[in-house]
Design a protein around this motif. Structure first.
Motif, PDB file in Angstrom:
ATOM      1  N   GLY A 200       0.832  -1.200   0.000  1.00  0.00           N
ATOM      2  CA  GLY A 200       0.000   0.000   0.000  1.00  0.00           C
ATOM      3  C   GLY A 200       0.863   1.245   0.000  1.00  0.00           C
ATOM      4  N   GLN A 201       0.275   2.339   0.462  1.00  0.00           N
ATOM      5  CA  GLN A 201       1.000   3.603   0.462  1.00  0.00           C
ATOM      6  C   GLN A 201       0.584   4.462   1.649  1.00  0.00           C
ATOM      7  OE1 GLN A 201      -0.133   5.135  -3.368  1.00  0.00           O
ATOM      8  NE2 GLN A 201      -2.091   5.925  -2.648  1.00  0.00           N
ATOM      9  N   LEU A 202       1.506   5.299   2.076  1.00  0.00           N
ATOM     10  CA  LEU A 202       1.219   6.292   3.101  1.00  0.00           C
ATOM     11  C   LEU A 202       0.955   7.623   2.413  1.00  0.00           C
ATOM     12  CD1 LEU A 202       3.989   5.404   5.699  1.00  0.00           C
ATOM     13  CD2 LEU A 202       1.531   5.024   5.970  1.00  0.00           C
ATOM     14  N   VAL A 203      -0.084   8.312   2.858  1.00  0.00           N
ATOM     15  CA  VAL A 203      -0.437   9.615   2.302  1.00  0.00           C
ATOM     16  C   VAL A 203      -0.278  10.659   3.403  1.00  0.00           C
ATOM     17  CG1 VAL A 203      -2.220  11.014   1.209  1.00  0.00           C
ATOM     18  CG2 VAL A 203      -2.036   8.568   0.666  1.00  0.00           C
ATOM     19  N   ILE A 204       0.629  11.592   3.177  1.00  0.00           N
ATOM     20  CA  ILE A 204       0.906  12.654   4.145  1.00  0.00           C
ATOM     21  C   ILE A 204       0.336  13.963   3.613  1.00  0.00           C
ATOM     22  CG2 ILE A 204       2.700  13.964   5.344  1.00  0.00           C
ATOM     23  CD1 ILE A 204       4.534  11.508   4.994  1.00  0.00           C
ATOM     24  N   VAL A 205      -0.554  14.566   4.379  1.00  0.00           N
ATOM     25  CA  VAL A 205      -1.082  15.889   4.053  1.00  0.00           C
ATOM     26  C   VAL A 205      -0.350  16.901   4.929  1.00  0.00           C
ATOM     27  CG1 VAL A 205      -3.108  17.383   4.007  1.00  0.00           C
ATOM     28  CG2 VAL A 205      -3.330  14.960   3.410  1.00  0.00           C
ATOM     29  N   TYR A 206       0.240  17.903   4.287  1.00  0.00           N
ATOM     30  CA  TYR A 206       1.041  18.885   5.010  1.00  0.00           C
ATOM     31  C   TYR A 206       0.199  20.082   5.453  1.00  0.00           C
ATOM     32  CZ  TYR A 206       5.464  16.681   3.576  1.00  0.00           C
ATOM     33  OH  TYR A 206       6.513  15.810   3.398  1.00  0.00           O
ATOM     34  N   GLU A 207       0.655  20.688   6.545  1.00  0.00           N
ATOM     35  CA  GLU A 207       0.127  21.974   6.983  1.00  0.00           C
ATOM     36  C   GLU A 207       1.306  22.882   7.326  1.00  0.00           C
ATOM     37  OE1 GLU A 207      -2.070  21.953  10.600  1.00  0.00           O
ATOM     38  OE2 GLU A 207      -0.574  20.797  11.719  1.00  0.00           O
ATOM     39  N   TYR A 208       1.056  24.187   7.274  1.00  0.00           N
ATOM     40  CA  TYR A 208       2.101  25.151   7.618  1.00  0.00           C
ATOM     41  C   TYR A 208       2.050  25.403   9.117  1.00  0.00           C
ATOM     42  CZ  TYR A 208       5.027  29.326   7.411  1.00  0.00           C
ATOM     43  OH  TYR A 208       6.034  30.244   7.597  1.00  0.00           O
ATOM     44  N   ARG A 209       3.145  25.061   9.796  1.00  0.00           N
ATOM     45  CA  ARG A 209       3.195  25.189  11.248  1.00  0.00           C
ATOM     46  C   ARG A 209       4.631  25.447  11.679  1.00  0.00           C
ATOM     47  NH1 ARG A 209       1.579  20.472  12.295  1.00  0.00           N
ATOM     48  NH2 ARG A 209       3.379  19.481  13.280  1.00  0.00           N
ATOM     49  N   ASP A 210       4.806  26.423  12.572  1.00  0.00           N
ATOM     50  CA  ASP A 210       6.143  26.760  13.081  1.00  0.00           C
ATOM     51  C   ASP A 210       7.110  27.082  11.942  1.00  0.00           C
ATOM     52  OD1 ASP A 210       5.228  26.335  15.673  1.00  0.00           O
ATOM     53  OD2 ASP A 210       5.791  24.216  15.639  1.00  0.00           O
ATOM     54  N   LYS A 211       6.618  27.862  10.981  1.00  0.00           N
ATOM     55  CA  LYS A 211       7.423  28.393   9.878  1.00  0.00           C
ATOM     56  C   LYS A 211       7.932  27.323   8.916  1.00  0.00           C
ATOM     57  CE  LYS A 211       8.915  32.455  12.501  1.00  0.00           C
ATOM     58  NZ  LYS A 211      10.063  33.285  12.946  1.00  0.00           N
ATOM     59  N   MET A 212       7.257  26.176   8.876  1.00  0.00           N
ATOM     60  CA  MET A 212       7.628  25.137   7.917  1.00  0.00           C
ATOM     61  C   MET A 212       6.403  24.277   7.626  1.00  0.00           C
ATOM     62  SD  MET A 212       9.742  22.443  10.347  1.00  0.00           S
ATOM     63  CE  MET A 212       9.868  21.210   9.050  1.00  0.00           C
ATOM     64  N   TYR A 213       6.514  23.429   6.605  1.00  0.00           N
ATOM     65  CA  TYR A 213       5.420  22.516   6.274  1.00  0.00           C
ATOM     66  C   TYR A 213       5.681  21.175   6.955  1.00  0.00           C
ATOM     67  CZ  TYR A 213       3.703  25.948   3.018  1.00  0.00           C
ATOM     68  OH  TYR A 213       3.191  27.109   2.482  1.00  0.00           O
ATOM     69  N   GLN A 214       4.737  20.802   7.839  1.00  0.00           N
ATOM     70  CA  GLN A 214       4.837  19.574   8.604  1.00  0.00           C
ATOM     71  C   GLN A 214       3.589  18.723   8.372  1.00  0.00           C
ATOM     72  OE1 GLN A 214       6.302  20.086  12.701  1.00  0.00           O
ATOM     73  NE2 GLN A 214       6.404  22.283  12.323  1.00  0.00           N
ATOM     74  N   ALA A 215       3.670  17.475   8.801  1.00  0.00           N
ATOM     75  CA  ALA A 215       2.547  16.561   8.596  1.00  0.00           C
ATOM     76  C   ALA A 215       1.349  16.983   9.436  1.00  0.00           C
ATOM     77  CB  ALA A 215       2.958  15.143   8.945  1.00  0.00           C
ATOM     78  N   GLU A 216       0.222  17.148   8.769  1.00  0.00           N
ATOM     79  CA  GLU A 216      -1.045  17.368   9.470  1.00  0.00           C
ATOM     80  C   GLU A 216      -1.737  16.033   9.711  1.00  0.00           C
ATOM     81  OE1 GLU A 216      -5.180  19.954   9.028  1.00  0.00           O
ATOM     82  OE2 GLU A 216      -3.918  19.610   7.270  1.00  0.00           O
ATOM     83  N   THR A 217      -1.767  15.195   8.669  1.00  0.00           N
ATOM     84  CA  THR A 217      -2.343  13.857   8.796  1.00  0.00           C
ATOM     85  C   THR A 217      -1.463  12.857   8.055  1.00  0.00           C
ATOM     86  OG1 THR A 217      -3.724  14.093   6.807  1.00  0.00           O
ATOM     87  CG2 THR A 217      -4.690  14.775   8.923  1.00  0.00           C
ATOM     88  N   ILE A 218      -1.473  11.612   8.553  1.00  0.00           N
ATOM     89  CA  ILE A 218      -0.793  10.494   7.890  1.00  0.00           C
ATOM     90  C   ILE A 218      -1.799   9.354   7.805  1.00  0.00           C
ATOM     91  CG2 ILE A 218       1.213   8.975   7.871  1.00  0.00           C
ATOM     92  CD1 ILE A 218       2.490  10.846   9.958  1.00  0.00           C
ATOM     93  N   GLU A 219      -2.032   8.874   6.613  1.00  0.00           N
ATOM     94  CA  GLU A 219      -3.025   7.818   6.405  1.00  0.00           C
ATOM     95  C   GLU A 219      -2.416   6.686   5.587  1.00  0.00           C
ATOM     96  OE1 GLU A 219      -7.322   7.157   4.098  1.00  0.00           O
ATOM     97  OE2 GLU A 219      -6.344   9.118   4.114  1.00  0.00           O
ATOM     98  N   PHE A 220      -2.756   5.460   5.953  1.00  0.00           N
ATOM     99  CA  PHE A 220      -2.324   4.310   5.161  1.00  0.00           C
ATOM    100  C   PHE A 220      -3.452   3.868   4.243  1.00  0.00           C
ATOM    101  CE2 PHE A 220      -2.178  -0.312   4.521  1.00  0.00           C
ATOM    102  CZ  PHE A 220      -0.984  -0.393   3.813  1.00  0.00           C
ATOM    103  N   GLN A 221      -3.103   3.626   2.982  1.00  0.00           N
ATOM    104  CA  GLN A 221      -4.065   3.123   2.000  1.00  0.00           C
ATOM    105  C   GLN A 221      -3.539   1.808   1.437  1.00  0.00           C
ATOM    106  OE1 GLN A 221      -4.356   6.274  -0.884  1.00  0.00           O
ATOM    107  NE2 GLN A 221      -5.628   7.571   0.427  1.00  0.00           N
ATOM    108  N   PRO A 222      -4.249   0.692   1.661  1.00  0.00           N
ATOM    109  CA  PRO A 222      -3.770  -0.601   1.145  1.00  0.00           C
ATOM    110  C   PRO A 222      -3.823  -0.659  -0.374  1.00  0.00           C
ATOM    111  CG  PRO A 222      -5.961  -0.820   2.092  1.00  0.00           C
ATOM    112  CD  PRO A 222      -5.509   0.573   2.410  1.00  0.00           C
TER     113      PRO A 222
END
Length: 226
Positions: A200-222
């Motif tokens: 499967g795959q991991l899907v990382i959605v980024y958000e802007y936090r503390d002056k950089m783009y960091q992971a907001e959510t991490i989801e696994f999709q088989p």
């Protein structure tokens, strides 16, 4: 009259800006957003683009260490100009394809904001995000992926992988793909359990936090096969 001519010439030199496009001799156009007046140039050597120049609305920025494959238009650089941090200002996102093959795709992303010039904004590396947040287990019949309190258990027997070909654990990173969707920066990272088997795959959605783009959510999709 002789005194006026030098004055006029000096005045013209001050008010007439240089044409950045005149500096692109020897470079190929590798990506363009005509609507936003953004063009990406590079030199080509064999199957590789290198020594990039970015023309952002008439301002030219050199990126000599960028590389992108040059032998397949499908993997040409991508340009996005969208608001991806909800500040009501557009960011420039450049996605480069640095390598591809069977079960392999390696992309790199660069994000810029504009304040009297383009300013680079750090994007957290997806592999670092995975190492910090994802735990995995792999047996001959099951793969387990734990992300925080969420546990995904996947029956891998439909893939019919011989035990001798099975990895010791799930391997991430053969495919690292970026996209901008619904005004969000998203990274997709493959999970591989054998030379030709993907769980499967991991899907990382980024958000802007503390002056950089960091992971907001991490989801696994088989994988669809599972």
């Amino acid at each position: 009259m002789k005194r006026c001519i030098p004055f006029i010439m000096a005045f013209l030199l001050i008010i007439v800006p240089n044409n950045p496009r005149a500096e692109m001799e020897g470079y190929d156009i590798v990506a363009r957003s005509s609507k936003e007046d953004i063009t990406l140039y590079a030199k080509q050597m064999n199957d590789l683009y290198y020594d990039f120049k970015l023309d952002f609305k008439g301002e030219v920025y050199s990126r000599p260490f960028w590389i992108n494959v040059a032998n397949n238009i499908t993997y040409a650089p991508q340009i996005y100009y969208e608001d991806i941090n909800k500040d009501k200002k557009q960011e420039l996102i450049i996605i480069l394809n640095q390598g591809y093959g069977t079960g392999v795709l390696q992309q790199k992303v660069y994000v810029y904001r504009y304040t009297n010039g383009l300013i680079d904004v750090l994007v957290d590396d997806p592999m670092a995000i995975i190492y910090k947040n994802v735990k995995t287990k792999l047996t001959t019949d099951k793969a387990e992926i734990k992300i925080g309190d969420n546990v995904y258990k996947v029956d891998i027997t439909p893939l019919k992988i011989k035990p001798t070909n099975l990895f010791e654990d799930i391997s991430f990173g053969g495919v690292i793909k970026y996209e901008v969707k619904d005004h969000q920066l998203i990274a997709t990272i493959s999970g591989q359990i054998s030379p030709a088997g993907f769980v499967g795959q991991l899907v990382i959605v980024y958000e802007y936090r503390d002056k950089m783009y960091q992971a907001e959510t991490i989801e696994f999709q088989p994988s669809p096969e599972l």
